[in-house]
Design an enzyme around this catalytic site. Structure first.
Site, mmCIF file in Angstrom:
data_model
loop_
_atom_site.group_PDB
_atom_site.id
_atom_site.type_symbol
_atom_site.label_atom_id
_atom_site.label_comp_id
_atom_site.label_asym_id
_atom_site.label_seq_id
_atom_site.Cartn_x
_atom_site.Cartn_y
_atom_site.Cartn_z
ATOM 1 N N SER A 95 -0.457 111.176 -4.987
ATOM 2 C CA SER A 95 -1.072 111.909 -3.324
ATOM 3 C C SER A 95 -1.325 111.333 -2.042
ATOM 4 O O SER A 95 -0.162 111.151 -2.017
ATOM 5 C CB SER A 95 -2.490 112.193 -3.963
ATOM 6 O OG SER A 95 -2.427 113.651 -3.595
ATOM 7 N N GLN A 257 4.605 118.508 -1.608
ATOM 8 C CA GLN A 257 2.982 118.420 -2.403
ATOM 9 C C GLN A 257 1.823 118.592 -2.489
ATOM 10 O O GLN A 257 0.939 118.389 -3.506
ATOM 11 C CB GLN A 257 3.247 116.793 -2.110
ATOM 12 C CG GLN A 257 2.396 115.815 -2.970
ATOM 13 C CD GLN A 257 1.716 115.159 -1.747
ATOM 14 O OE1 GLN A 257 0.569 115.168 -1.255
ATOM 15 N NE2 GLN A 257 1.812 113.110 -1.648
#
Length: 317
Positions: A95, A257
């Site tokens: 992340s 993302q």
């Protein structure tokens, strides 16, 4: 031996993080000063003295975790002549760790990375009002089972709500994210499907799900205003679980993302297929080391986050 450097994500923050590095190495102090200057905020004071609640705020935790990772990276370069391009085949991050990985590989400056992560944290928090979203870890189910649980949970009494797989962390650990009621249903459904344990996570927003689209739009704008260089080694991207080095593609994947799933299990398997046998977790904590152990076959894993770790690692390379 083929090596990959991996960079941790949110959850790795703790009061005191990076302080020993700054006391031991001038190169580390420089990084913390650069981050403070870029943000116009004494983030290092918050990191070293707390309070924990303020450090855990997404807009603070994200640049703070990056700062420790980059303090380690710059210290390895300065103290031991460690050149990423010579010593690693890939970088990858979980992340927000993807931004740390790209900064380490020279795609972003540290100052730009700090500002991007500050804005990313703020945008993610704004996207969904506190209390409306949630995330939960489902333990003991494989990915396909967890995805089925999420899909069933999304079929709520009010029509379709949001519940999707957000992090595929491997070793029977999948995190789901979405509307609070749907995520709570997922926990109950998971029990009937044989999950060993399921629990809500202490997060302030439902990351990596479609509810984050407003944040993705904001990051598209932010990333469009920043220079990206080709990384010195390829990035294994969260959303594709494959390597990428083209700056325009990297920019596009960083936007995706925000709403997309972190395909960490597949990313580790991809690196293993490419011949990686050694993984170096750079920065705070050892969360990724534990994940890699559950995914890869007999990996060599090193966590480098303290002055002692730095010295031991430099002797080994």
């Amino acid at each position: 031996m083929t090596r990959a450097l991996i960079f941790p994500g949110q959850g790795s923050q703790s009061v005191g993080m990076g302080r020993e590095l700054a006391e031991a190495f001038g190169a580390a102090r420089e990084v913390f000063d650069e981050v403070n200057d870029a943000l116009g905020q004494n983030l290092s004071k918050l990191m070293w003295e707390g309070p924990q609640d303020d450090l855990t705020l997404t807009e603070n935790a994200q640049p703070a975790i990056m700062a420790v990772s980059l303090a380690v990276t710059r210290t390895l370069e300065r103290e031991g002549g460690f050149r990423l391009a010579d010593k690693a085949a890939f970088v990858a991050g979980h992340s927000l760790g993807e931004y740390s990985a790209l900064a380490a590989a020279g795609t972003f400056s540290i100052a730009d990375t700090a500002r991007l992560l500050k804005r990313r944290g703020q945008a993610m928090q704004r996207a969904v009002p506190v209390g409306e979203g949630a995330m939960a870890a489902l333990l003991g189910l494989d990915f396909d089972q967890a995805a089925e649980v999420a899909a069933e949970a999304a079929q709520g009494p009010n029509g379709k709500e949001v519940c999707t797989a957000a992090n595929d962390n491997g070793g029977g650990q999948v995190v789901v994210s979405g509307t609070k009621a749907a995520v709570e249903r997922a926990i109950e459904i998971a029990k009937t499907k044989g999950a060993k344990r399921s629990m809500l996570l202490p997060v302030s927003a439902p990351f990596h799900c479609p509810l984050m689209q407003p944040a993705a739009d904001e990051m598209a704008e932010a990333l469009g205003a920043v220079e990206l260089k080709a990384p010195s080694v390829p990035l294994v991207a969260n959303v594709t679980a494959s390597k990428v080095a083209d700056p325009a593609t990297i920019r596009d994947l960083l936007v995706k993302q925000v709403t997309g799933m972190v395909r960490w299990r597949e990313s580790v398997l991809y690196m293993e297929e490419q011949g990686v046998t050694s993984y170096v977790e750079v920065g705070a904590g050892k969360a990724l080391s534990g994940m890699v152990k559950r995914i890869a076959k007999e990996p060599e894993i090193t966590a480098v986050g303290t002055p002692a770790d730095v010295e031991a690692f430099l002797k080994s390379v």
